[in-house]
Write a protein that holds these residues in place. Structure first.
Motif, PDB file in Angstrom:
ATOM      1  N   UNK A   1       0.839  -1.206   0.000  1.00 64.84           N
ATOM      2  CA  UNK A   1       0.000   0.000   0.000  1.00 64.84           C
ATOM      3  C   UNK A   1       0.873   1.255   0.000  1.00 64.84           C
ATOM      4  N   UNK A   2       1.957   1.212   0.746  1.00 63.65           N
ATOM      5  CA  UNK A   2       2.871   2.359   0.818  1.00 63.65           C
ATOM      6  C   UNK A   2       3.536   2.591  -0.538  1.00 63.65           C
ATOM      7  N   UNK A   3       4.001   1.511  -1.149  1.00 63.89           N
ATOM      8  CA  UNK A   3       4.629   1.609  -2.479  1.00 63.89           C
ATOM      9  C   UNK A   3       3.664   2.271  -3.455  1.00 63.89           C
ATOM     10  N   UNK A   4       2.435   1.820  -3.403  1.00 63.31           N
ATOM     11  CA  UNK A   4       1.393   2.329  -4.299  1.00 63.31           C
ATOM     12  C   UNK A   4       1.118   3.809  -4.034  1.00 63.31           C
ATOM     13  N   UNK A   5       1.042   4.146  -2.749  1.00 61.21           N
ATOM     14  CA  UNK A   5       0.738   5.532  -2.398  1.00 61.21           C
ATOM     15  C   UNK A   5       1.807   6.478  -2.962  1.00 61.21           C
ATOM     16  N   UNK A   6       3.055   6.117  -2.736  1.00 61.14           N
ATOM     17  CA  UNK A   6       4.154   6.970  -3.220  1.00 61.14           C
ATOM     18  C   UNK A   6       4.136   7.036  -4.747  1.00 61.14           C
ATOM     19  N   UNK A   7       3.884   5.899  -5.360  1.00 58.65           N
ATOM     20  CA  UNK A   7       3.828   5.857  -6.829  1.00 58.65           C
ATOM     21  C   UNK A   7       2.781   6.858  -7.349  1.00 58.65           C
ATOM     22  N   UNK A   8       1.602   6.837  -6.748  1.00 58.89           N
ATOM     23  CA  UNK A   8       0.541   7.767  -7.158  1.00 58.89           C
ATOM     24  C   UNK A   8       0.929   9.218  -6.924  1.00 58.89           C
ATOM     25  N   UNK A   9       1.521   9.450  -5.751  1.00 55.54           N
ATOM     26  CA  UNK A   9       1.924  10.825  -5.433  1.00 55.54           C
ATOM     27  C   UNK A   9       2.952  11.332  -6.439  1.00 55.54           C
ATOM     28  N   UNK A  10       3.899  10.474  -6.775  1.00 56.98           N
ATOM     29  CA  UNK A  10       4.940  10.877  -7.733  1.00 56.98           C
ATOM     30  C   UNK A  10       4.314  11.298  -9.059  1.00 56.98           C
ATOM     31  N   UNK A  11       3.377  10.485  -9.526  1.00 54.81           N
ATOM     32  CA  UNK A  11       2.732  10.808 -10.799  1.00 54.81           C
ATOM     33  C   UNK A  11       1.996  12.145 -10.709  1.00 54.81           C
ATOM     34  N   UNK A  12       1.317  12.356  -9.579  1.00 58.19           N
ATOM     35  CA  UNK A  12       0.558  13.604  -9.420  1.00 58.19           C
ATOM     36  C   UNK A  12       1.487  14.811  -9.316  1.00 58.19           C
ATOM     37  N   UNK A  13       2.601  14.634  -8.655  1.00 62.78           N
ATOM     38  CA  UNK A  13       3.538  15.768  -8.523  1.00 62.78           C
ATOM     39  C   UNK A  13       4.131  16.109  -9.880  1.00 62.78           C
ATOM     40  N   UNK A  14       4.435  15.085 -10.657  1.00 62.07           N
ATOM     41  CA  UNK A  14       4.955  15.328 -12.009  1.00 62.07           C
ATOM     42  C   UNK A  14       3.922  16.103 -12.826  1.00 62.07           C
ATOM     43  N   UNK A  15       2.667  15.693 -12.662  1.00 61.28           N
ATOM     44  CA  UNK A  15       1.599  16.314 -13.434  1.00 61.28           C
ATOM     45  C   UNK A  15       1.377  17.777 -13.016  1.00 61.28           C
ATOM     46  N   UNK A  16       1.264  17.989 -11.709  1.00 61.38           N
ATOM     47  CA  UNK A  16       0.951  19.354 -11.259  1.00 61.38           C
ATOM     48  C   UNK A  16       2.064  20.349 -11.586  1.00 61.38           C
ATOM     49  N   UNK A  17       3.267  19.821 -11.799  1.00 61.35           N
ATOM     50  CA  UNK A  17       4.381  20.732 -12.090  1.00 61.35           C
ATOM     51  C   UNK A  17       4.775  20.668 -13.575  1.00 61.35           C
ATOM     52  N   UNK A  18       3.932  20.051 -14.414  1.00 52.41           N
ATOM     53  CA  UNK A  18       4.283  19.886 -15.830  1.00 52.41           C
ATOM     54  C   UNK A  18       5.656  19.263 -15.997  1.00 52.41           C
ATOM     55  N   UNK A  19       5.923  18.278 -15.193  1.00 54.78           N
ATOM     56  CA  UNK A  19       7.219  17.600 -15.161  1.00 54.78           C
ATOM     57  C   UNK A  19       8.358  18.520 -14.727  1.00 54.78           C
ATOM     58  N   UNK A  20       7.973  19.667 -14.163  1.00 49.68           N
ATOM     59  CA  UNK A  20       8.992  20.669 -13.829  1.00 49.68           C
ATOM     60  C   UNK A  20       9.789  20.360 -12.581  1.00 49.68           C
ATOM     61  N   UNK A  21       9.141  19.792 -11.566  1.00 47.20           N
ATOM     62  CA  UNK A  21       9.851  19.554 -10.300  1.00 47.20           C
ATOM     63  C   UNK A  21      10.706  18.297 -10.377  1.00 47.20           C
ATOM     64  N   UNK A  22      11.948  18.407 -10.006  1.00 48.75           N
ATOM     65  CA  UNK A  22      12.780  17.226  -9.813  1.00 48.75           C
ATOM     66  C   UNK A  22      12.357  16.581  -8.500  1.00 48.75           C
ATOM     67  N   UNK A  23      12.399  15.252  -8.420  1.00 48.83           N
ATOM     68  CA  UNK A  23      11.951  14.613  -7.174  1.00 48.83           C
ATOM     69  C   UNK A  23      12.991  13.658  -6.601  1.00 48.83           C
ATOM     70  N   UNK A  24      13.325  13.905  -5.349  1.00 45.59           N
ATOM     71  CA  UNK A  24      14.223  13.046  -4.584  1.00 45.59           C
ATOM     72  C   UNK A  24      13.389  12.285  -3.560  1.00 45.59           C
ATOM     73  N   UNK A  25      13.674  11.013  -3.400  1.00 42.76           N
ATOM     74  CA  UNK A  25      13.002  10.252  -2.346  1.00 42.76           C
ATOM     75  C   UNK A  25      13.977   9.933  -1.224  1.00 42.76           C
ATOM     76  N   UNK A  26      13.447   9.902  -0.011  1.00 40.50           N
ATOM     77  CA  UNK A  26      14.251   9.519   1.148  1.00 40.50           C
ATOM     78  C   UNK A  26      13.333   8.673   2.030  1.00 40.50           C
ATOM     79  N   UNK A  27      13.171   7.430   1.616  1.00 39.18           N
ATOM     80  CA  UNK A  27      12.166   6.557   2.227  1.00 39.18           C
ATOM     81  C   UNK A  27      12.753   5.219   2.646  1.00 39.18           C
TER      82      UNK A  27
END
Ligand code: 5AD
Ligand code: FES
Length: 359
Positions: free
Chosen positions: A111-137
């Motif tokens: 469930x956690x893997x899935x949640x992060x996966x969804x969030x990543x996609x949404x963050x990419x979308x809301x920023x027009x792929x503009x935000x670079x994303x680092x994970x620390x999980x």
């Protein structure tokens, strides 16, 4: 002078690093000068932001140093909603932070893997792929790391905490959930999958020696990491390591040692990204700026909604827990200028080392 000869060497040995980490007074000045020269030559004076979202302090691990360890029943646990996380991401994007770091306690579940996966996609979308994303999980399976990468993450931070297996086993419970080998293997997997890979250590831990810190730098070099975040160890009341507080270096010395570590690492690994750890600021109000001045080029301003910041207390006296991100940004501009830097607004600021490694 002997020390000047060391700084001129092409290849630094363990003994040289020990001398550099021990530098005081005039030697320290020379060390910093060399680090500044190296930084300007290989990465320039730009400082890049990573907006930090500490989205949950729920953790399945029990690291002896950490205030949000599972065994600490004095912390109020929180878990931001997806909306709160996405709002923080929007804030970072609109204020041209360039990149975001999603950090949280270590949870391993589908469930956690899935949640992060969804969030990543949404963050990419809301920023027009503009935000670079680092994970620390934390430590995850290869499959999970892969899925997160496919969903848009491109950097991962996983501190080795100490490259000495012996020390690692003193600051973590010795059981199957806290194995040095697993940590190491995860780092290799991340690198292998093509993440920009970051690691780091704590400085001034109980039982830690200067030799071990020199080895930490050699570890980072041998591993060929792209990014490093390392900061002073700061004791926390409600943790098992607190009982050794009287054996620690005085806090000011831990701070100075951290700056020597950063400067030395910059000299050894010229073109990597080095973060000015927030823990520096818990000791000195302009601690992070001091780190930028002598070699660091990344700052991770907190963009977690203010309400929750007090509960993400990995260590005591954590700075800026009651500030708005808005206020943080205003003060950052001035702070970075004072550290002879310039903020690289709206840029990913990828590690030059990574770019070179990929060629
Ligand atoms: N002091 C300093 N740093 C700490 N961390 C955890 N607890 C402490 C502490 N007491 C650091 C660890 C971890 C990162 C998220 O925070 O290095 O990897
Ligand atoms: Fe959470 Fe160490 S206590 S990962």
């Amino acid at each position: 002078m002997e020390f000047e000869k060391i700084l001129k060497k092409e290849k630094l040995e363990r003994e040289d690093l020990i001398a550099m980490l021990s530098a005081k007074g005039e030697e320290r000045k020379l060390l910093f000068e060399k680090a500044v020269e190296t930084k300007l030559k290989y990465v320039g004076n730009k400082v890049y932001f990573r907006g930090l979202v500490e989205f949950s302090n729920i953790c399945s691990k029990d690291c002896y140093y950490c205030g949000i360890r599972k065994g600490n029943d004095k912390v109020a646990r929180y878990n931001l909603s997806d909306k709160e996380i996405l709002d923080a991401a929007t804030y970072a994007h609109e204020n041209r932070y360039g990149s975001l770091v999603l950090q949280g306690g270590e949870i391993i579940s589908p469930a956690f893997t899935k949640r992060i996966e969804n969030l990543l996609k949404k963050i990419k979308k809301l920023s027009n792929k503009g935000l670079g994303i680092t994970l620390s999980l934390g430590e995850q399976s290869r499959d999970t790391y892969q899925r997160w990468m496919d969903a848009g993450a491109h950097r991962y931070l996983l501190r080795i905490e100490s490259s000495s297996r012996e020390l690692y086993n003193k600051i973590h419970p010795v059981n199957e959930h806290h194995e040095f080998e697993t940590r190491y293997d995860c780092l290799r997997t991340l690198q292998d999958l093509g993440y920009q890979t970051g690691t780091g250590v704590m400085i001034g831990l109980p039982f830690q020696t200067i030799e071990q810190l020199a080895d930490d730098i050699l570890f980072m070099k041998d591993f060929d990491v792209d990014m490093v975040g390392m900061g002073p160890y700061i004791e926390h009341h409600d943790t098992p390591l607190y009982q050794f507080k009287d054996q620690l270096l005085p806090i000011k010395e831990r701070f100075d040692l951290t700056l020597n570590m950063i400067a030395s690492l910059r000299i050894v690994m010229k073109d990597i990204n080095i973060a000015a750890a927030t823990a520096l600021q818990a000791i000195d109000p302009i601690g992070r700026e001091k780190a930028v001045k002598i070699g660091a080029n990344i700052i991770m301003p907190n963009v977690t909604p203010g309400l929750f910041r007090n509960d993400y207390a990995l260590y005591e006296n954590k700075p800026c827990t009651d500030e708005d991100p808005e206020q943080c940004l205003n003060c950052m501009d001035v702070r970075i200028q004072l550290a002879d830097g310039e903020i690289g607004y709206g840029k990913w600021g990828d590690s030059a080392h990574y770019v070179r490694r990929k060629k």
